[in-house]
Design an enzyme around this catalytic site. Structure first.
Site, PDB file in Angstrom:
ATOM      1  N   HIS A 101      -2.669 -10.831  11.459  1.00 25.59           N
ATOM      2  CA  HIS A 101      -2.132  -9.531  11.076  1.00 25.59           C
ATOM      3  C   HIS A 101      -1.950  -8.727  12.356  1.00 25.59           C
ATOM      4  CE1 HIS A 101      -1.506  -5.652   9.376  1.00 25.59           C
ATOM      5  NE2 HIS A 101      -2.666  -5.184   9.816  1.00 25.59           N
ATOM      6  N   THR A 116       2.762   3.080  16.294  1.00 20.53           N
ATOM      7  CA  THR A 116       2.306   1.842  15.645  1.00 20.53           C
ATOM      8  C   THR A 116       2.855   1.712  14.225  1.00 20.53           C
ATOM      9  OG1 THR A 116       0.255   2.859  14.840  1.00 20.53           O
ATOM     10  CG2 THR A 116       0.183   1.845  17.017  1.00 20.53           C
ATOM     11  N   SER A 149     -11.636   1.228  13.207  1.00 20.04           N
ATOM     12  CA  SER A 149     -10.695   0.253  12.648  1.00 20.04           C
ATOM     13  C   SER A 149     -10.627  -1.008  13.503  1.00 20.04           C
ATOM     14  CB  SER A 149      -9.306   0.887  12.525  1.00 20.04           C
ATOM     15  OG  SER A 149      -8.422   0.026  11.840  1.00 20.04           O
ATOM     16  N   GLU A 186       0.831  -1.201   0.000  1.00 22.71           N
ATOM     17  CA  GLU A 186       0.000   0.000   0.000  1.00 22.71           C
ATOM     18  C   GLU A 186       0.865   1.250   0.000  1.00 22.71           C
ATOM     19  OE1 GLU A 186      -1.615   1.385   3.987  1.00 22.71           O
ATOM     20  OE2 GLU A 186      -1.638  -0.794   4.288  1.00 22.71           O
ATOM     21  N   CYS A 203      -3.377  -3.466   4.221  1.00 18.97           N
ATOM     22  CA  CYS A 203      -2.451  -4.525   4.653  1.00 18.97           C
ATOM     23  C   CYS A 203      -2.772  -5.895   4.066  1.00 18.97           C
ATOM     24  CB  CYS A 203      -2.454  -4.608   6.176  1.00 18.97           C
ATOM     25  SG  CYS A 203      -1.997  -3.071   6.990  1.00 18.97           S
ATOM     26  N   ASN A 238       4.693  -2.487  13.077  1.00 20.74           N
ATOM     27  CA  ASN A 238       3.695  -2.864  12.078  1.00 20.74           C
ATOM     28  C   ASN A 238       4.270  -2.674  10.678  1.00 20.74           C
ATOM     29  OD1 ASN A 238       1.424  -3.379  10.586  1.00 20.74           O
ATOM     30  ND2 ASN A 238       0.294  -1.567  11.255  1.00 20.74           N
ATOM     31  N   LYS A 248      -5.755  -9.855  22.098  1.00 17.16           N
ATOM     32  CA  LYS A 248      -7.202  -9.713  22.170  1.00 17.16           C
ATOM     33  C   LYS A 248      -7.896 -10.511  21.066  1.00 17.16           C
ATOM     34  CE  LYS A 248      -7.028  -5.090  24.266  1.00 17.16           C
ATOM     35  NZ  LYS A 248      -7.372  -3.655  24.116  1.00 17.16           N
ATOM     36  N   SER A 258      -7.525  -2.770   5.917  1.00 15.07           N
ATOM     37  CA  SER A 258      -8.609  -1.808   6.114  1.00 15.07           C
ATOM     38  C   SER A 258      -9.307  -1.477   4.799  1.00 15.07           C
ATOM     39  CB  SER A 258      -8.053  -0.532   6.734  1.00 15.07           C
ATOM     40  OG  SER A 258      -7.605  -0.773   8.049  1.00 15.07           O
TER      41      SER A 258
END
Length: 472
Positions: free
Chosen positions: A263, A171, A221, A95, A129, A342, A272, A376
């Site tokens: 990811h 991030t 997001s 991207e 991503c 990331n 989580k 996204s």
């Protein structure tokens, strides 16, 4: 491992199609997240504990998306003795856009042109991503199609993840992964076991083509990521229960995987996410009348998944309940995400490399890996890989594991940059982004041996690259 003469020897559907070799590269410099907390004036642990990040790699003006991809493809081919003529497909998922017309793949052709190979299918694939996963699926489909000519495919996932000053900057990250795809692989894609979920949503996007920075709706997001995970996982489980009767699993769950990779925008979200899969298993078990495995969670028996994205009580309970599962099946794949940050499209596949780095071949042999890919906008998939059962010395799996053994030493040899200098370097990138003519100012001596770098951009925006010599 010699791939110079890997042509198909017999007709028919190729067997055990998957990843034959893999290479990962990252910037030679990083900023320490603990020091960044102090520099940004935030509470101690906000980045290191709240996000689960330790270090963040970043690029100077000497590296761009083209140079990252040139480096990772060249290193993949050199380390694995891959002859340029043996490649019939090359596709890039990214991207990080620096040209609205010319693909990164076309730049990579410079590696093959000098060897006379101009017949290579594939271009670039873009959706946040997810582009690397789409490119990977395309390569698998090519090898399993009537168009396949017996040659191998290379899939590249690469990005430079940058954010404006603020809460999102920690991030970021940067890196590239290249994978050699072909038959008789040590990492085999489960045929027919794949689920996909796509929607139109503005959770993260890059409408300003003059800037490297995205527009992000952070809360939306996270909700999109978790809802996509729910949908993909449920569809995958439904397919698996129909297609895998040999597993004696009338109810598919996280227990059917030996490793589960995600990811990784930041490591805490991954923890989580594993808990989220266990919540999905719990909800599915309630509907199937299977409640014995979830002692202590009975009060959530009537919960609806769509009501739980930001329910702190449920999140906490399932994080605790899934703690051992996370440590066994998911935590090992977060090593590189914690150390680099990331990487966007390479993020999931950096997790796969982490798994190969942290487990020996004999422990990986015969296992099943679940993988969740998210981009996204949104695009997402859940699929699985079976690891070869053969792990003896000299086997394909043994060689694959050994091929990533250099990464730990390379991580330790990186240069630590102060948060002050890090901020100045990003500010310089912001000011010089898309300038023409332009000659980068960052030193070349800091780059790893074998790294391709941007020499200059001429007045017509044509980019010229050179390579740091390999060390003897």
């Amino acid at each position: 491992m010699d791939h110079k003469n890997n042509m198909a020897s017999k007709p028919g559907w190729p067997e055990n199609v998957g990843i034959q070799a893999i290479e990962l590269i990252f910037p030679s410099q990083y900023v320490d997240q603990r020091e960044l907390e102090v520099f940004d004036g935030v509470s101690e642990g906000k980045y290191t504990i709240g996000l689960g990040q330790s270090k963040m790699g970043f690029c100077s003006d000497r590296e761009d998306i083209n140079s990252l991809c040139l480096t990772v493809v060249t290193r993949l081919m050199e380390r694995n003795n891959i002859g340029p003529a043996s490649i019939g497909r090359l596709e890039v998922g990214t991207e990080t856009i620096i040209d609205k017309s010319k693909s990164v793949k076309s730049v990579l052709m410079k590696i093959f042109e000098e060897h006379g190979n101009y017949s290579i299918e594939g271009i670039d694939t873009t959706n946040a991503c997810y582009g690397g996963t789409a490119a990977l699926f395309n390569a698998i489909s090519w090898i399993e199609s009537s168009a396949w000519d017996g040659r191998l495919a290379i899939v590249v996932a690469a990005d430079i993840a940058l954010y404006a000053k603020g809460n999102a900057r920690p991030t970021g990250g940067a890196g590239a992964v290249a994978m050699l795809i072909g038959p008789d692989a040590p990492l085999i894609f489960d045929r027919g076991l794949r689920s996909t979920y796509m929607r139109h949503v503005y959770d993260f996007y890059k409408p300003n083509l003059e800037s490297e920075y995205p527009v992000v709706d952070g809360k939306l997001s996270i909700q999109c990521y978790l809802s996509a995970l729910d949908s993909c996982y449920q569809m995958y489980c439904s397919k698996a229960e129909k297609l895998q009767p040999d597993k004696n699993q009338s109810h598919w769950s996280v227990n059917c995987f030996d490793s589960i990779l995600f990811h990784s925008p930041y490591c805490k979200l991954v923890q989580k996410s594993l808990a989220r899969l266990v919540l999905n298993d719990f909800v599915r078990a309630q509907k199937a009348g299977l409640k014995d495995s979830y002692a202590g969670l009975e009060k959530f028996s009537n919960v609806k998944l769509e009501d739980t994205y930001f329910d702190k009580e449920i999140e906490k309970e399932f994080l605790v309940f899934s703690k051992d599962c996370f440590k066994a099946k998911t935590e090992p794949h977060l090593f590189l995400a914690n150390q680099i940050g990331n990487m966007y499209t390479p993020s999931l596949y950096g997790g796969l490399v982490s798994l190969l780095m942290t487990k020996p071949a004999n422990q990986l042999a015969g296992t099943r890996i679940g993988l969740f890919s998210y981009g996204s906008g949104l695009a997402s998939s859940f699929y699985s890989i079976r690891v070869s059962t053969i792990s003896s010395p000299g086997s394909k799996l043994d060689l694959l594991v050994k091929s990533v053994s250099h990464i730990q030493e390379q991580l330790e040899s990186r240069k630590k940059v102060s948060p002050e200098d890090f901020s100045k370097i990003l500010e310089h990138r912001e000011q010089t982004h898309h300038l023409a003519p332009y000659t980068p100012t960052a030193p070349i001596d800091d780059l790893f041996p074998g790294t391709w770098f941007l020499k200059n951009v001429d007045e017509l925006h044509r980019r010229n690259y050179e390579r740091v010599p390999l060390s003897s």
